[in-house]
Write a protein that holds these residues in place. Sequence first.
Motif, PDB file in Angstrom:
ATOM      1  N   LYS A  74       0.835  -1.193   0.000  1.00  0.00           N
ATOM      2  CA  LYS A  74       0.000   0.000   0.000  1.00  0.00           C
ATOM      3  C   LYS A  74       0.879   1.255   0.000  1.00  0.00           C
ATOM      4  CE  LYS A  74      -3.761   2.078   2.668  1.00  0.00           C
ATOM      5  NZ  LYS A  74      -4.570   1.971   3.875  1.00  0.00           N
ATOM      6  N   GLU A  75       1.890   1.259   0.852  1.00  0.00           N
ATOM      7  CA  GLU A  75       2.809   2.394   0.923  1.00  0.00           C
ATOM      8  C   GLU A  75       3.588   2.536  -0.389  1.00  0.00           C
ATOM      9  OE1 GLU A  75       5.244   2.006   4.396  1.00  0.00           O
ATOM     10  OE2 GLU A  75       3.554   2.217   5.764  1.00  0.00           O
ATOM     11  N   GLN A  76       3.954   1.414  -0.987  1.00  0.00           N
ATOM     12  CA  GLN A  76       4.673   1.438  -2.258  1.00  0.00           C
ATOM     13  C   GLN A  76       3.790   2.041  -3.354  1.00  0.00           C
ATOM     14  OE1 GLN A  76       5.797  -2.437  -3.707  1.00  0.00           O
ATOM     15  NE2 GLN A  76       7.350  -1.617  -5.081  1.00  0.00           N
ATOM     16  N   ASP A  77       2.514   1.678  -3.366  1.00  0.00           N
ATOM     17  CA  ASP A  77       1.584   2.253  -4.340  1.00  0.00           C
ATOM     18  C   ASP A  77       1.426   3.755  -4.136  1.00  0.00           C
ATOM     19  OD1 ASP A  77       1.217  -0.226  -5.484  1.00  0.00           O
ATOM     20  OD2 ASP A  77      -0.690  -0.635  -4.438  1.00  0.00           O
ATOM     21  N   GLU A  78       1.300   4.169  -2.871  1.00  0.00           N
ATOM     22  CA  GLU A  78       1.187   5.592  -2.566  1.00  0.00           C
ATOM     23  C   GLU A  78       2.449   6.344  -2.983  1.00  0.00           C
ATOM     24  OE1 GLU A  78       0.157   6.102   1.547  1.00  0.00           O
ATOM     25  OE2 GLU A  78      -1.735   5.002   1.339  1.00  0.00           O
ATOM     26  N   LEU A  79       3.592   5.724  -2.732  1.00  0.00           N
ATOM     27  CA  LEU A  79       4.862   6.340  -3.122  1.00  0.00           C
ATOM     28  C   LEU A  79       4.946   6.472  -4.641  1.00  0.00           C
ATOM     29  CD1 LEU A  79       7.628   7.392  -2.197  1.00  0.00           C
ATOM     30  CD2 LEU A  79       8.477   5.052  -2.388  1.00  0.00           C
ATOM     31  N   ALA A  80       4.502   5.456  -5.363  1.00  0.00           N
ATOM     32  CA  ALA A  80       4.503   5.515  -6.820  1.00  0.00           C
ATOM     33  C   ALA A  80       3.591   6.637  -7.317  1.00  0.00           C
ATOM     34  CB  ALA A  80       4.076   4.176  -7.410  1.00  0.00           C
ATOM     35  N   LYS A  81       2.426   6.803  -6.688  1.00  0.00           N
ATOM     36  CA  LYS A  81       1.518   7.889  -7.060  1.00  0.00           C
ATOM     37  C   LYS A  81       2.168   9.246  -6.813  1.00  0.00           C
ATOM     38  CE  LYS A  81      -2.807   5.401  -6.181  1.00  0.00           C
ATOM     39  NZ  LYS A  81      -3.984   5.320  -5.299  1.00  0.00           N
ATOM     40  N   GLU A  82       2.814   9.389  -5.662  1.00  0.00           N
ATOM     41  CA  GLU A  82       3.488  10.653  -5.330  1.00  0.00           C
ATOM     42  C   GLU A  82       4.609  10.946  -6.320  1.00  0.00           C
ATOM     43  OE1 GLU A  82       2.792  13.046  -3.017  1.00  0.00           O
ATOM     44  OE2 GLU A  82       0.959  11.894  -2.677  1.00  0.00           O
ATOM     45  N   MET A  83       5.352   9.916  -6.687  1.00  0.00           N
ATOM     46  CA  MET A  83       6.434  10.104  -7.658  1.00  0.00           C
ATOM     47  C   MET A  83       5.863  10.534  -9.007  1.00  0.00           C
ATOM     48  SD  MET A  83       9.055   7.036  -6.623  1.00  0.00           S
ATOM     49  CE  MET A  83      10.128   7.319  -7.996  1.00  0.00           C
TER      50      MET A  83
END
Length: 128
Positions: A35-44
Motif C-alpha cells: 500500500k505504501e509502495q503504491d502511494e509512493l509511486a503515485k506521489e512520484m
Amino acid sequence: MTTGVGSMQETFEKVGEHETLIHQDILPQLKEMRKEQDELAKEMGKIALSQSSLELTVMKDGQQTRELLGRFVDHYFGTDDKKLVMKEKVTLKQLSLRTKIILGLIAVLGGSGGILAGVAAVIEIIKN
C-alpha cells in the motif's frame, strides 16, 4: 519411538506457530508495504508531472527573457553604433600631423588621385 512421535508433534506445532505468525504479522506487514509502495509511486508520478510543468514554465520564461534581452541588445547596440560613428568622426578630425602626412604619402603612392591627396597633405602641413 515415543521421542519420534513427540518430535513430529513438535514439528507440527512449530509449523502451526509459523503459519499463525505469517498470517498475523508478516502478511499484514506485506500488505501495508504494498500500500505504501503504491502511494509512493503515485506521489512520484505527481512529482514527475509537476517537474514537467515547471520545466515548461521555465522554458517559456526563458524564451520571453531572451526576446526581451534581444530587443534590449538591439536597441543598445543601435545606440552604441551611433556613438561609434561619432567617435570615428572625432578620431579622424583629431589625427596627428604625422598621421596626416603618412596618409598623404600613401595616397600619393596609391594612384592618379594621389597627387591631389599629396597636395592636400602639404596644405595640411602648412596649416599646422
